[in-house]
Design a protein around this motif. Structure first.
Motif, PDB file in Angstrom:
ATOM      1  N   ASP A   1       0.835  -1.210   0.000  1.00  0.00           N
ATOM      2  CA  ASP A   1       0.000   0.000   0.000  1.00  0.00           C
ATOM      3  C   ASP A   1       0.868   1.257   0.000  1.00  0.00           C
ATOM      4  O   ASP A   1       0.614   2.194  -0.768  1.00  0.00           O
ATOM      5  CB  ASP A   1      -0.908   0.013   1.234  1.00  0.00           C
ATOM      6  N   PHE A   2       1.874   1.277   0.869  1.00  0.00           N
ATOM      7  CA  PHE A   2       2.757   2.446   0.942  1.00  0.00           C
ATOM      8  C   PHE A   2       3.489   2.667  -0.390  1.00  0.00           C
ATOM      9  O   PHE A   2       3.641   3.811  -0.831  1.00  0.00           O
ATOM     10  CB  PHE A   2       3.776   2.272   2.068  1.00  0.00           C
ATOM     11  N   ARG A   3       3.956   1.583  -1.000  1.00  0.00           N
ATOM     12  CA  ARG A   3       4.675   1.740  -2.278  1.00  0.00           C
ATOM     13  C   ARG A   3       3.746   2.273  -3.352  1.00  0.00           C
ATOM     14  O   ARG A   3       4.107   3.141  -4.147  1.00  0.00           O
ATOM     15  CB  ARG A   3       5.285   0.412  -2.719  1.00  0.00           C
ATOM     16  N   ARG A   4       2.525   1.747  -3.380  1.00  0.00           N
ATOM     17  CA  ARG A   4       1.549   2.246  -4.355  1.00  0.00           C
ATOM     18  C   ARG A   4       1.244   3.720  -4.128  1.00  0.00           C
ATOM     19  O   ARG A   4       1.027   4.480  -5.075  1.00  0.00           O
ATOM     20  CB  ARG A   4       0.262   1.410  -4.250  1.00  0.00           C
ATOM     21  N   GLY A   5       1.257   4.125  -2.864  1.00  0.00           N
ATOM     22  CA  GLY A   5       0.978   5.525  -2.542  1.00  0.00           C
ATOM     23  C   GLY A   5       2.182   6.437  -2.623  1.00  0.00           C
ATOM     24  O   GLY A   5       2.076   7.631  -2.321  1.00  0.00           O
ATOM     25  N   GLY A   6       3.358   5.885  -2.981  1.00  0.00           N
ATOM     26  CA  GLY A   6       4.555   6.708  -3.115  1.00  0.00           C
ATOM     27  C   GLY A   6       5.287   6.968  -1.817  1.00  0.00           C
ATOM     28  O   GLY A   6       6.235   7.764  -1.800  1.00  0.00           O
ATOM     29  N   MET A   7       4.883   6.306  -0.736  1.00  0.00           N
ATOM     30  CA  MET A   7       5.554   6.482   0.560  1.00  0.00           C
ATOM     31  C   MET A   7       6.622   5.401   0.697  1.00  0.00           C
ATOM     32  O   MET A   7       6.446   4.384   1.390  1.00  0.00           O
ATOM     33  CB  MET A   7       4.521   6.403   1.682  1.00  0.00           C
ATOM     34  N   LEU A   8       7.741   5.612   0.015  1.00  0.00           N
ATOM     35  CA  LEU A   8       8.718   4.544  -0.167  1.00  0.00           C
ATOM     36  C   LEU A   8       9.473   4.198   1.116  1.00  0.00           C
ATOM     37  O   LEU A   8       9.775   3.028   1.359  1.00  0.00           O
ATOM     38  CB  LEU A   8       9.695   4.951  -1.276  1.00  0.00           C
ATOM     39  N   ASP A   9       9.798   5.191   1.936  1.00  0.00           N
ATOM     40  CA  ASP A   9      10.494   4.897   3.204  1.00  0.00           C
ATOM     41  C   ASP A   9       9.620   4.043   4.122  1.00  0.00           C
ATOM     42  O   ASP A   9      10.100   3.081   4.748  1.00  0.00           O
ATOM     43  CB  ASP A   9      10.889   6.196   3.907  1.00  0.00           C
TER      44      ASP A   9
END
Length: 376
Positions: free
Chosen positions: A98-106
């Motif tokens: 979910d975070f990767r899809r949302g661009g929250m890579l850290d």
């Protein structure tokens, strides 16, 4: 009722109302997904302890781009008292997605790391970490993750991308070492050979260019050689005006020498329609219309249905004909639009594009690209 049965039920209800006239299976639409979300939402209201249904609902929200809702579901599960450790690890893994899809890579990397503590360095975790590293531009790290699960083709791809960056920054030795690593992992890698050929071309190292191009053509499968040649053509086109590796454009004389060197090496190969076509395109860099015409005619002898070679030949002949301004304008118009036809196709899913690709943008398959020689 299991969540997957509810999911199928939701699709079935939607198909009965909106898709009664359809014949055969249809791909899942946005409306299908919304119907499934409604059914699963009702299911979790009836059974709040059903963790599997919550996980499925979060995945559907992610597929719809509703990342905040997906994250909220994962966090509520992770914070639930008494949750089984295996299920908590799965929640962390999906939260990372979910975070990767949302661009929250850290945050994505942190979630994957926590999941790996319980799940171990499974293939799924390593592949997600590889995708995350690639998104961050950490190509060497991505290659390392792919190497851990035996994905040699992907490993070589990202080593080559790192090498290309090193060459651009003037780190020649490091770039060569990375190319060597890529070729040791996957010898026919067109990405690695392209990085090396391009570096030698931009360095105007003609003997090394000839040797590397010769070795590359011997190593790369014949149906993939066009990836090497198409990339080389793009770089030569850009090098006329843009600042390249040495901080200055290549001179006309240097480009002419590079072209002659490349055509000389390609002439040694067993002829096929694509090799002849790219020889013609190289000749056009020197405005050698006679040479280009020779190679295009040879290409059409090998494949009379090669539409792009025929199109280029018509363009060359058109320059020598005496035509009325109106007729010339119409022919130029049609030729210009014909050139916009997508040259490349993925043999796995049929995706067509006008630029060469190593990974299909649609189905994500590796090296599935083909050159569309026959017009359809």
């Amino acid at each position: 009722m299991p969540w997957n049965a509810l999911f199928r039920l939701a699709r079935k209800r939607h198909n009965r109302t909106d898709c009664e006239a359809s014949c055969g299976p249809e791909p899942m639409t946005r409306q299908d997904t919304r119907a499934a979300i409604d059914e699963l939402s009702q299911a979790v209201r009836n059974n709040p302890e059903a963790v599997e249904i919550y996980l499925a609902l979060g995945n559907l929200y992610r597929s719809q781009g509703e990342i905040e809702r997906a994250i909220h579901i994962r966090m509520s599960l992770i914070n639930r008292q008494g949750l089984d450790q295996a299920l908590r690890s799965r929640c962390l893994f999906e939260l990372g997605r979910d975070f990767r899809r949302g661009g929250m890579l850290d945050k994505a990397r942190e979630a994957y790391t926590q999941a790996a503590e319980d799940l171990g360095n499974t293939e799924d975790v390593q592949l997600e970490l590889a995708l995350l590293a690639a998104d961050c531009g950490e190509y060497e790290r991505a290659a390392d993750h792919y190497g851990r699960v035996g994905r040699s083709m992907a490993q070589a791809h990202f080593l080559a991308r790192q090498a290309r960056d090193c060459f651009r920054l003037g780190k020649t030795q490091q770039g060569r070492e990375l190319v060597g690593q890529a070729l040791s992992v996957y010898p026919p890698s067109p990405e690695a050979w392209l990085a090396s050929v391009v570096h030698n071309a931009l360095s105007a190292d003609l003997p090394m260019l000839a040797d590397t191009l010769r070795e590359a053509c011997a190593s790369i499968p014949s149906e993939q050689r066009f990836l090497l040649l198409d990339g080389l053509l793009d770089v030569l086109s850009a090098s006329r005006t843009e600042e390249v590796a040495q901080g200055r454009p290549l001179s006309r004389e240097t480009i002419s020498e590079l072209v002659r060197t490349c055509v000389g090496v390609l002439s040694e190969l067993r002829p096929d329609a694509l090799i002849c076509y790219y020889c013609a395109k190289l000749c056009l860099f020197e405005a050698d219309c006679d040479g280009a015409r020779h190679w295009l005619e040879k290409s059409l002898v090998l494949n009379s249905d090669f539409w792009l070679a025929r199109l280029e030949l018509v363009s060359l002949v058109l320059a020598d004909l005496e035509l009325t301004p109106f007729l010339r304008e119409q022919l130029v118009y049609f030729l210009g639009h014909a050139r916009k036809s997508k040259r490349f196709v993925c043999k796995s899913c049929g995706f067509r594009w006008d630029k060469a690709f190593f990974i299909c943008p649609r189905c994500r398959s590796w090296h599935s690209i083909l050159f569309r020689q026959e017009f359809s």
